[in-house]
Write an enzyme that holds these catalytic residues in place. Structure first.
Site, mmCIF file in Angstrom:
data_model
loop_
_atom_site.group_PDB
_atom_site.id
_atom_site.type_symbol
_atom_site.label_atom_id
_atom_site.label_comp_id
_atom_site.label_asym_id
_atom_site.label_seq_id
_atom_site.Cartn_x
_atom_site.Cartn_y
_atom_site.Cartn_z
ATOM 1 N N ASP A 45 37.313 37.217 48.230
ATOM 2 C CA ASP A 45 38.187 38.439 47.823
ATOM 3 C C ASP A 45 37.368 38.736 46.411
ATOM 4 O O ASP A 45 37.466 38.308 45.603
ATOM 5 C CB ASP A 45 39.599 37.788 47.274
ATOM 6 C CG ASP A 45 40.342 39.028 47.013
ATOM 7 O OD1 ASP A 45 40.908 39.614 47.819
ATOM 8 O OD2 ASP A 45 40.508 39.179 45.830
ATOM 9 N N TYR A 50 35.368 43.668 39.660
ATOM 10 C CA TYR A 50 34.990 42.268 39.346
ATOM 11 C C TYR A 50 33.366 42.125 38.753
ATOM 12 O O TYR A 50 32.913 41.370 38.423
ATOM 13 C CB TYR A 50 35.204 41.380 40.248
ATOM 14 C CG TYR A 50 36.609 41.165 40.908
ATOM 15 C CD1 TYR A 50 37.782 41.624 40.054
ATOM 16 C CD2 TYR A 50 37.105 40.610 42.002
ATOM 17 C CE1 TYR A 50 38.989 41.751 40.329
ATOM 18 C CE2 TYR A 50 38.545 40.516 42.239
ATOM 19 C CZ TYR A 50 39.551 41.075 41.525
ATOM 20 O OH TYR A 50 40.724 41.138 41.950
ATOM 21 N N LYS A 79 37.785 45.921 47.091
ATOM 22 C CA LYS A 79 38.814 46.980 46.603
ATOM 23 C C LYS A 79 38.170 48.075 45.972
ATOM 24 O O LYS A 79 37.212 48.207 45.394
ATOM 25 C CB LYS A 79 39.721 46.308 45.705
ATOM 26 C CG LYS A 79 40.344 45.105 46.057
ATOM 27 C CD LYS A 79 41.370 44.553 45.187
ATOM 28 C CE LYS A 79 41.431 42.810 45.775
ATOM 29 N NZ LYS A 79 40.274 42.013 45.096
ATOM 30 N N HIS A 112 43.073 49.377 45.014
ATOM 31 C CA HIS A 112 43.101 48.207 44.091
ATOM 32 C C HIS A 112 44.665 48.351 43.520
ATOM 33 O O HIS A 112 45.616 47.714 43.249
ATOM 34 C CB HIS A 112 41.920 48.099 42.890
ATOM 35 C CG HIS A 112 41.966 46.963 42.463
ATOM 36 N ND1 HIS A 112 40.587 46.517 42.006
ATOM 37 C CD2 HIS A 112 42.886 45.890 42.131
ATOM 38 C CE1 HIS A 112 41.012 45.281 41.496
ATOM 39 N NE2 HIS A 112 42.225 44.935 41.637
HETATM 40 P P1 NAD Z 1 44.323 31.993 39.998
HETATM 41 O O1 NAD Z 1 45.975 31.986 40.029
HETATM 42 O O2 NAD Z 1 43.494 31.770 41.022
HETATM 43 O O3 NAD Z 1 43.897 31.076 38.612
HETATM 44 C C1 NAD Z 1 42.677 30.826 38.280
HETATM 45 C C2 NAD Z 1 42.826 29.730 37.100
HETATM 46 O O4 NAD Z 1 43.435 28.454 37.714
HETATM 47 C C3 NAD Z 1 41.499 29.601 36.397
HETATM 48 O O5 NAD Z 1 41.877 29.441 35.156
HETATM 49 C C4 NAD Z 1 41.147 28.267 37.252
HETATM 50 O O6 NAD Z 1 40.302 27.576 36.406
HETATM 51 C C5 NAD Z 1 42.501 27.645 37.387
HETATM 52 N N1 NAD Z 1 42.495 26.503 38.609
HETATM 53 C C6 NAD Z 1 41.798 27.036 39.815
HETATM 54 N N2 NAD Z 1 42.105 25.869 40.760
HETATM 55 C C7 NAD Z 1 42.658 25.133 39.960
HETATM 56 C C8 NAD Z 1 43.449 23.565 40.102
HETATM 57 N N3 NAD Z 1 43.138 23.226 41.434
HETATM 58 N N4 NAD Z 1 43.978 23.052 39.279
HETATM 59 C C9 NAD Z 1 43.956 23.422 38.047
HETATM 60 N N5 NAD Z 1 43.487 24.654 37.699
HETATM 61 C C10 NAD Z 1 42.885 25.508 38.611
HETATM 62 O O7 NAD Z 1 44.203 33.117 39.404
HETATM 63 P P2 NAD Z 1 43.567 34.833 39.718
HETATM 64 O O8 NAD Z 1 41.887 34.515 39.590
HETATM 65 O O9 NAD Z 1 44.259 35.639 38.748
HETATM 66 O O10 NAD Z 1 43.797 34.999 41.137
HETATM 67 C C11 NAD Z 1 42.901 34.657 42.308
HETATM 68 C C12 NAD Z 1 42.208 35.932 42.896
HETATM 69 O O11 NAD Z 1 42.973 36.689 43.022
HETATM 70 C C13 NAD Z 1 41.280 36.718 41.869
HETATM 71 O O12 NAD Z 1 39.938 35.853 41.370
HETATM 72 C C14 NAD Z 1 40.908 37.766 42.565
HETATM 73 O O13 NAD Z 1 40.256 37.807 43.502
HETATM 74 C C15 NAD Z 1 42.425 38.088 43.073
HETATM 75 N N6 NAD Z 1 43.255 38.947 41.977
HETATM 76 C C16 NAD Z 1 43.781 40.300 42.553
HETATM 77 C C17 NAD Z 1 44.277 41.161 41.629
HETATM 78 C C18 NAD Z 1 44.584 42.464 42.177
HETATM 79 O O14 NAD Z 1 45.009 43.435 41.405
HETATM 80 N N7 NAD Z 1 44.656 42.806 43.313
HETATM 81 C C19 NAD Z 1 44.379 40.698 40.608
HETATM 82 C C20 NAD Z 1 44.445 39.498 40.022
HETATM 83 C C21 NAD Z 1 43.636 38.697 40.818
#
Ligand code: NAD
Length: 326
Positions: A45, A50, A79, A112
């Site tokens: 994704d 990014y 996006k 987005h």
């Molecule tokens: P996420 O909920 O995936 O959390 C990431 C955080 O959790 C990081 O700090 C990571 O170190 C920690 N983490 C990951 N796996 C873990 C585990 N197993 N145990 C403990 N901690 C863990 O957050 P995110 O990055 O905000 O969301 C995921 C993806 O969604 C993004 O990378 C992006 O691709 C997408 N996204 C899209 C939008 C949008 O506006 N469409 C916005 C935010 C994120």
């Protein structure tokens, strides 16, 4: 055996679990993506925002050239950023993004955010984010969603994107698109975790055959590492990993709290795209389809709902709040 893919409204299959590329540094993105493919990830994704599409594409091309996967087995979501909502900019940007990935086509191309900002020449300012300049100026543009959606439909017709969809939209705009679209809204990507459940939005989307993809599945966790304006709400609330039903269920099923949070979504046919730069977390986040929670257990997690949104430009753009979730 649990289903590992979900069928988009376009008829294409999308993996239920993918890898999120937000905050994966440009310098390590190629290696991270390559390792993620080795670990079994097939969905990535990304987003123009990014700033790592080219590097992510390099990692995928390496895996393909080494025979680990074929292009058809990989699923790329990316996006369109807010400054490129005008028809000609959207089409041009999608072409550039597709070239950056270097994989021939994009599997799923999303708008987005449902808000248009003034155009910024990407050659002049390569990382626009929300701001026009270093003073934090945000300038909206008068571009209707219909114009942007129809540009995305052109991308399907020209073969650049196989499926199209939206992110951060609410039901009103989805109903509106449904009055004129020629191609289906394949997916709706939204912030979705137990502090922000949005049950009506999810029902409406799923009833319309729109696949919901959850982002920030771990709630506050992802926002703690951001600057103060973005992290304030996350700092003021306990981690979901420590919440009562999540901890108890993690002990019961002998999985991590992260796996409980991801299963809470995938069991309801909601795709997830967790992000991790750590190999062992990367592996556990993919392994979230092999157990089933009871309906009452899913409900006990949903009961943590506080309507608390972390990714809110109505909150983190103090000079010019964009209250798109109002
Ligand atoms: P996420 O909920 O995936 O959390 C990431 C955080 O959790 C990081 O700090 C990571 O170190 C920690 N983490 C990951 N796996 C873990 C585990 N197993 N145990 C403990 N901690 C863990 O957050 P995110 O990055 O905000 O969301 C995921 C993806 O969604 C993004 O990378 C992006 O691709 C997408 N996204 C899209 C939008 C949008 O506006 N469409 C916005 C935010 C994120």
């Amino acid at each position: 055996m649990a289903k590992t893919t979900v069928t988009l409204a376009s008829g294409r299959e999308m993996p239920l679990v993918g890898f999120g590329l937000w905050k994966v540094p440009k310098t390590t993105a190629a290696e991270t993506v390559y390792s993620a493919i080795k670990a079994g990830y097939r969905l990535f994704d990304g987003a123009y925002d990014y700033q790592n599409e080219k590097e992510a594409g390099e990692g995928i091309r390496r895996a393909i050239s080494e025979g680990l996967v074929t292009r058809e087995e990989i699923f790329i979501t990316t996006k369109l950023w807010n400054n490129y909502h005008r028809r000609e900019h959207a089409v041009d940007m999608a072409k550039k993004q597709n070239e950056a990935w270097g994989l021939g086509y994009i599997d799923l191309f999303l708008i987005h955010f449902p808000c248009a900002l003034k155009y910024i020449d990407p050659e002049v300012r390569r990382y626009p984010a929300w701001w026009m300049d270093d003073n934090g100026t945000v300038e909206q543009d008068r571009v209707p969603i219909r114009e942007t959606w129809e540009a995305l439909e052109e991308l399907v017709e020209s073969g650049i994107a196989r499926s199209i969809g939206v992110s951060n939209f609410q039901t009103q705009s989805l109903y509106d698109i449904q009055t004129y679209n020629r191609h289906p809204i394949s997916s709706l990507q939204i912030e979705h975790h137990p502090y922000l459940v949005q049950p009506d939005l999810i029902k409406m989307a799923q009833e319309a055959g729109i696949v919901v993809t959850a982002y920030s599945s771990f709630g506050p966790q992802s926002f703690l590492e951001l600057p103060p304006t973005f992290s304030k709400r996350a700092n003021d609330i306990p981690l979901l990993f420590d919440a009562d039903p999540v901890r108890a269920l993690s002990a019961k099923y002998n999985v991590t709290p992260a796996q409980i949070l991801l299963r809470w979504a995938t069991q309801r046919n909601i795709a997830v795209i967790p992000k991790s730069n750590n190999p062992s977390r990367l592996a556990q986040n993919l392994d979230v389809l092999g157990f089933d929670l009871e309906v009452s257990e899913i409900e006990s997690i949903s009961n943590l709902d506080k309507g608390l949104r972390f990714n809110d430009p109505g909150f983190y753009l103090p000079n010019h709040p964009l209250r798109i979730f109002g």
